[in-house]
Scaffold this motif. Structure first.
Motif, mmCIF file in Angstrom:
data_model
loop_
_atom_site.group_PDB
_atom_site.id
_atom_site.type_symbol
_atom_site.label_atom_id
_atom_site.label_comp_id
_atom_site.label_asym_id
_atom_site.label_seq_id
_atom_site.Cartn_x
_atom_site.Cartn_y
_atom_site.Cartn_z
ATOM 1 N N MET A 9 16.912 70.807 3.535
ATOM 2 C CA MET A 9 16.108 69.580 3.604
ATOM 3 C C MET A 9 15.394 69.327 2.278
ATOM 4 O O MET A 9 15.309 68.186 1.816
ATOM 5 C CB MET A 9 15.121 69.673 4.757
ATOM 6 N N ASP A 10 14.913 70.400 1.648
ATOM 7 C CA ASP A 10 14.272 70.249 0.339
ATOM 8 C C ASP A 10 15.260 69.728 -0.695
ATOM 9 O O ASP A 10 14.931 68.848 -1.502
ATOM 10 C CB ASP A 10 13.700 71.594 -0.127
ATOM 11 N N LEU A 11 16.474 70.276 -0.678
ATOM 12 C CA LEU A 11 17.486 69.829 -1.632
ATOM 13 C C LEU A 11 17.802 68.351 -1.434
ATOM 14 O O LEU A 11 17.954 67.599 -2.404
ATOM 15 C CB LEU A 11 18.773 70.642 -1.463
ATOM 16 N N THR A 12 17.932 67.959 -0.184
ATOM 17 C CA THR A 12 18.269 66.565 0.108
ATOM 18 C C THR A 12 17.147 65.633 -0.326
ATOM 19 O O THR A 12 17.386 64.574 -0.921
ATOM 20 C CB THR A 12 18.548 66.398 1.610
ATOM 21 N N GLU A 13 15.900 66.029 -0.048
ATOM 22 C CA GLU A 13 14.771 65.205 -0.463
ATOM 23 C C GLU A 13 14.702 65.098 -1.988
ATOM 24 O O GLU A 13 14.323 64.059 -2.540
ATOM 25 C CB GLU A 13 13.477 65.791 0.093
ATOM 26 N N ASN A 14 15.094 66.160 -2.681
ATOM 27 C CA ASN A 14 15.084 66.158 -4.145
ATOM 28 C C ASN A 14 16.071 65.154 -4.728
ATOM 29 O O ASN A 14 15.948 64.764 -5.896
ATOM 30 C CB ASN A 14 15.431 67.551 -4.678
ATOM 31 N N SER A 15 17.066 64.755 -3.948
ATOM 32 C CA SER A 15 18.132 63.895 -4.471
ATOM 33 C C SER A 15 17.594 62.581 -5.024
ATOM 34 O O SER A 15 18.198 61.979 -5.910
ATOM 35 C CB SER A 15 19.171 63.611 -3.376
ATOM 36 N N THR A 16 16.448 62.141 -4.509
ATOM 37 C CA THR A 16 15.883 60.877 -4.985
ATOM 38 C C THR A 16 15.250 61.017 -6.365
ATOM 39 O O THR A 16 14.920 60.014 -7.000
ATOM 40 C CB THR A 16 14.829 60.361 -3.994
#
Length: 493
Positions: free
Chosen positions: A216-223
């Motif tokens: 979830m952290d990685l996905t949120e970082n995508s922005t």
């Protein structure tokens, strides 16, 4: 890029930084070669351990040295040399690399990456999306950064939907839950995705599982990135790419990258650069020594008569699993070429029955030149773990598949193979000789074999068209290069 104009005399210098696994190194090194042939200076940052393994493969170092503007650098991974660095050590690898790499990476950016070879400072980073620290350091140093995701776009999108999966009760998995229950909240996949097809990390019984929080952290970082690069293609994953585009700044599906590299070589006139002075034409990026004797073995086999079996660079097998797969292959009646890595069997070596019986119908290799094997006319089926690189290579070659996924994005990819692209059979969650035999026979000569072969041939044709000049992957590459240069120019004081 198509005009052949080069930019090596300008300060554009991209650092490409993969996570230290073979499946991540392969596509990101291909991207490094593509960008170097397109006129951008590139530094490929590997670990010491993987750098040595990469250059130990015959001809690889010579080929990479022939790429204009490409240089190779390495840093320690924080692990002792005798660490096996396999899938079972993934948590240890991440922890060690997170502790060791950031200051070295920061030093490289703060010094600009310049050294005795006269290269200009690093002015842009393309980092593996699993390297959580990469974007923090780049932002701190004021260096523009793009993410590269080596999983399928579909898996990336499923990870993005984890909060919704938890909210709707699909996750965490409860004891006795129906794995065949349809999943409706991963938009774009409602008509075919089941609970059992979600990436393996979703099979947790705890919504606070550290792996889930990590994803979830990685996905949120995508922005936070200038954009996200995928080794994927519009034709293959358009149903999820359209949703991803609503969540991240820019997306660049430029796969299959091994095919794009070939197309860029042609468009820039680089074909033939590897033809002399002992430099091979192969674009291998393998960390394993390839057994080329398997190609001679294939030469002696009839067209579409061989099952190629490979479970990639990190999947482990138990002896019982190996034996069930073995008996299923033998009972199918077809010849088979099976890649059995030295580290693959977790509870001992190859069982005696397998070692003694391989001359009957099978050929065992510790590693194989996979792209060449899949392109050989004797190969009629690919029994695969559905790793994303392997799946793309199978699609490129037009070879139908039997999918036995093991972990992560492999589970959702196998569902796409069977239900979206319809180029194979999915046997996830089973390891039974009767199931393996039935699946192999179905792909090789069953009622649906002709349809699967036709679909595989069609997707191969589409993949090849997409990487040619004017194709979707080629256009996305040109856009990526423009945006890299634009990000560098806008960040320059």
């Amino acid at each position: 890029m198509g005009s052949g104009q080069k930019t090596w005399g300008t300060p554009h210098h991209v650092l490409i930084f993969p996570f230290p696994f073979q499946g991540h190194i392969t596509p990101m090194l291909k991207l490094a070669e593509v960008l170097s042939l397109s006129g951008i200076r590139v530094t490929f940052l590997n670990t010491h351990h993987n750098h040595r393994r990469l250059l130990s493969s015959p001809g690889v170092g010579a080929r990479l040295a022939s790429r204009p503007g490409l240089r190779l650098r390495s840093i320690p991974d924080g692990l002792p040399e005798d660490n096996p660095r396999g899938l079972t050590e993934a948590t240890e690898i991440i922890a060690a690399f997170d502790a060791t790499a950031p200051p070295l990476y920061r030093d490289l950016l703060s010094s600009g990456g310049a050294d005795h070879d006269g290269a200009p400072p690093v002015t842009c980073v393309v980092a593996d999306g699993l390297l959580r620290f990469a974007v923090d350091v780049a932002e701190e140093m004021g260096v523009p950064i793009f993410a590269f995701r080596t999983c399928s776009s579909s898996s990336f999108w499923a990870f993005h939907c984890i909060p919704k999966l938890i909210e709707t009760g699909v996750m965490p998995f409860q004891d006795g839950c129906d794995l065949d229950e349809p999943v409706a909240c991963v938009l774009g996949t409602e008509s075919f995705l089941r609970r059992r097809d979600l990436p393996s990390f979703c099979r947790t019984k705890d919504s606070d599982d550290p792996n889930i929080r990590f994803l979830m952290d990685l996905t949120e970082n995508s922005t936070r990135y200038r954009g996200v690069v995928f080794n994927s293609a519009e034709f293959a994953e358009s149903i999820v790419l359209s949703h991803i585009r609503g969540k991240v700044r820019s997306t660049y599906p430029i796969g299959p990258l091994h095919g794009l590299l070939q197309a860029v070589e042609h468009s820039t006139g680089a074909v033939g650069d590897g033809g002399g002075d002992g430099i091979p034409s192969s674009d291998s990026t393998s960390l394993w020594q390839e057994d080329r004797a398997c190609m001679e073995w294939l030469d002696a086999r009839p067209t579409a008569s061989v099952v190629y079996v490979s479970f990639g660079s990190v999947v482990p097998l138990g002896k019982e699993q190996l034996l069930e797969l073995w008996h299923g292959l033998v009972n199918s009646g077809y010849h088979f070429l099976w890649v059995v890595r030295p580290d693959m069997i977790v509870d001992g070596g190859v069982p005696a029955v397998v070692a003694a019986g391989r001359e009957e119908r099978g050929f065992l290799a510790e590693w194989a030149p996979q792209q060449e094997v899949l392109g050989h006319p004797a190969v009629g089926c690919f029994l695969t773990h559905s790793g994303w690189n392997s799946t793309l290579e199978g699609m490129w070659a037009g070879v139908p598949m039997v999918c036995w996924p093991f972990v992560s994005d492999q589970l959702i990819t196998s569902r796409f193979v069977s239900e979206v692209w319809r180029i194979g059979v999915d046997i996830k969650d089973t390891c039974d000789r009767a199931v393996v035999e039935k699946a192999v026979r179905e792909v090789m000569a069953g009622e649906r074999s002709a349809q699967m072969r036709a679909a595989a041939a069609s997707i191969s044709k589409t993949a090849r068209e997409s990487v040619e000049v004017g194709g979707s992957a080629f256009k996305n590459l040109e856009r990526l290069i423009r945006d890299i240069i634009k990000s560098i120019n806008s960040s320059t004081p």
